[in-house]
Design a protein around this motif. Structure first.
Motif, short mmCIF file in Angstrom:
data_model
loop_
_atom_site.label_atom_id
_atom_site.label_comp_id
_atom_site.label_asym_id
_atom_site.label_seq_id
_atom_site.Cartn_x
_atom_site.Cartn_y
_atom_site.Cartn_z
N LEU A 1 20.94 -2.59 -5.58
CA LEU A 1 21.16 -4.01 -5.93
C LEU A 1 22.42 -4.39 -5.30
CD1 LEU A 1 20.36 -3.50 -9.83
CD2 LEU A 1 19.41 -4.94 -8.20
N ALA A 2 23.29 -3.63 -5.15
CA ALA A 2 24.78 -4.12 -4.57
C ALA A 2 24.42 -4.61 -2.89
CB ALA A 2 25.62 -2.95 -4.46
N ASP B 1 17.41 -5.36 -13.63
CA ASP B 1 17.53 -6.33 -12.45
C ASP B 1 16.78 -5.42 -11.22
OD1 ASP B 1 19.19 -7.92 -13.93
OD2 ASP B 1 20.91 -7.44 -12.49
N LEU C 1 22.20 -11.45 -0.30
CA LEU C 1 21.84 -12.68 -1.02
C LEU C 1 23.19 -13.66 -0.47
CD1 LEU C 1 20.02 -11.80 -4.13
CD2 LEU C 1 19.29 -13.45 -2.22
N THR C 2 24.51 -13.02 -0.59
CA THR C 2 25.60 -13.92 -0.28
C THR C 2 25.40 -14.91 1.11
OG1 THR C 2 26.75 -11.95 -0.81
CG2 THR C 2 28.05 -13.71 -0.02
N CYS D 1 30.69 -6.12 -3.90
CA CYS D 1 29.33 -6.10 -4.40
C CYS D 1 28.93 -4.53 -4.89
CB CYS D 1 28.19 -6.36 -3.15
SG CYS D 1 28.36 -8.10 -2.96
N ARG E 1 28.25 -3.63 -8.92
CA ARG E 1 27.29 -3.11 -9.67
C ARG E 1 27.62 -1.44 -10.25
NH1 ARG E 1 23.04 -6.01 -11.02
NH2 ARG E 1 22.56 -7.71 -9.49
N LYS F 1 21.05 -17.07 0.56
CA LYS F 1 20.73 -17.45 -0.76
C LYS F 1 19.38 -17.79 -1.18
CE LYS F 1 25.29 -18.65 -2.51
NZ LYS F 1 25.86 -17.88 -1.21
N THR G 1 13.31 -7.16 -9.02
CA THR G 1 13.52 -7.37 -7.54
C THR G 1 12.72 -6.38 -6.83
OG1 THR G 1 15.69 -6.34 -7.60
CG2 THR G 1 15.87 -8.65 -7.60
N ARG H 1 21.40 -5.80 -1.99
CA ARG H 1 20.92 -6.96 -2.06
C ARG H 1 21.88 -8.12 -2.59
NH1 ARG H 1 18.60 -9.77 -6.18
NH2 ARG H 1 16.75 -11.18 -5.73
N ASP H 2 22.93 -8.02 -3.23
CA ASP H 2 23.72 -8.89 -3.50
C ASP H 2 24.59 -9.36 -2.35
OD1 ASP H 2 23.01 -8.58 -6.19
OD2 ASP H 2 24.79 -7.42 -6.72
#
Ligand code: BTN
Length: 265
Positions: A97-98, A202, A104-105, A184, A188, A108, A206, A100-101
């Motif tokens: 997830l980190a 989460d 996504l930065t 990130c 997480r 977006k 995803t 992915r975050d």
């Protein structure tokens, strides 16, 4: 050799990357971190980052190849004393997830998914791989080494891999960009400690292919089969619904195809 803080850039995380080593070349950052930690007990959050790996390691004994000075390749040391050994996969979820975050930065509006167990895909192409190596002592997690390979500036022509640059056309400063990754990872990791249920929710939300009919290869008998991912067990095994009923697989036992089954949109 062990420099304090993430290079010249402002690192806004509390502990990830405060102890930071950059190597122009090494065999594998995971290996380097592991042996350095045996020599001197390193603090949690220590990061080893490299411009090139001569023996980069991937999942299931695969190699991880990356052009020199084009991508982020690093390993982070963590001591998740709050996790039971039976719940190690929760850390894998949090780290996916980190990553992915982080992606996504920069991207977006694109579909950024986690392909079980922890690959990051953008529009079906792999942009990040994660290799976690845990040290276990008795029934306790002694340490965890989180190895991440993130495709940043390299252009791939194989149709399977993407990078931030191949998608945006922008050339990224690797050292500056990795400080965003540290934040990130830290966010997480803290969430895992305090709200593990959110991490699990989460992750599932995803997960690439969840509730879709897709092709898989059973690596034990070599056969392809269709199935639907229904979830992931606490121990990290993948739960797939097939015509023959529910099946549960370890990582080495199954390969997920990226194409949809013919009768799915
Ligand atoms: C995968 O197979 O998808 C996992 C790849 C993990 C690669 C990273 S690069 C930094 C760290 N050091 C390694 O040797 N491997 C991980």
């Amino acid at each position: 050799m062990v420099s304090s803080g993430a290079g010249q850039y402002l690192n806004s995380s509390l502990f990830i990357g405060n102890n930071y080593v950059y190597l122009e070349e090494t065999a594998s950052t995971n290996e380097y971190l592991q042996s350095l930690n045996k020599e001197m007990k390193l603090p949690g959050g220590t990061v080893i980052s490299a411009g090139y790996q001569t023996r980069g390691r991937g999942q299931a004994g695969a190699t991880w190849e990356s052009e020199k000075d084009q991508n982020i390749m690093l390993s982070v040391l963590l001591y998740p004393k709050f996790l039971k050994t039976t719940n190690q996969f929760a850390l894998s979820k949090a780290m996916a997830l980190a990553a992915r975050d982080f992606i996504l930065t920069f991207l977006k509006d694109l579909p950024v998914k986690i392909k079980w167990p922890n690959d990051i895909l953008v529009s079906g192409q792999k942009i990040c791989g994660i290799l976690i190596e845990n040290g276990i002592k008795g029934d306790q997690i002694d340490y965890c080494i989180i190895g991440m390979g993130l495709n940043i500036n390299q252009i791939f022509n194989d149709g399977h891999r993407a990078s931030l640059k191949s998608i945006t056309g922008i050339d990224f400063d690797l050292r500056e960009t990795e400080t965003i990754l540290f934040s990130c990872i830290e966010a997480r990791y803290l969430q895992l400690r305090n709200h593990e249920a959110t991490i699990s929710a989460d992750y599932l939300e995803t997960l690439f292919g969840l509730n879709q009919k897709r092709w898989f290869k059973d690596n034990i008998n070599g056969e392809d089969f269709e199935g639907v991912i229904k979830g992931v067990h606490t121990d990290g095994r993948l739960v797939i619904e097939t015509d023959e009923g529910e099946k549960i697989y370890n990582m080495k036992e199954i390969t997920q195809r990226l194409t949809l089954s013919s009768n799915e949109g």
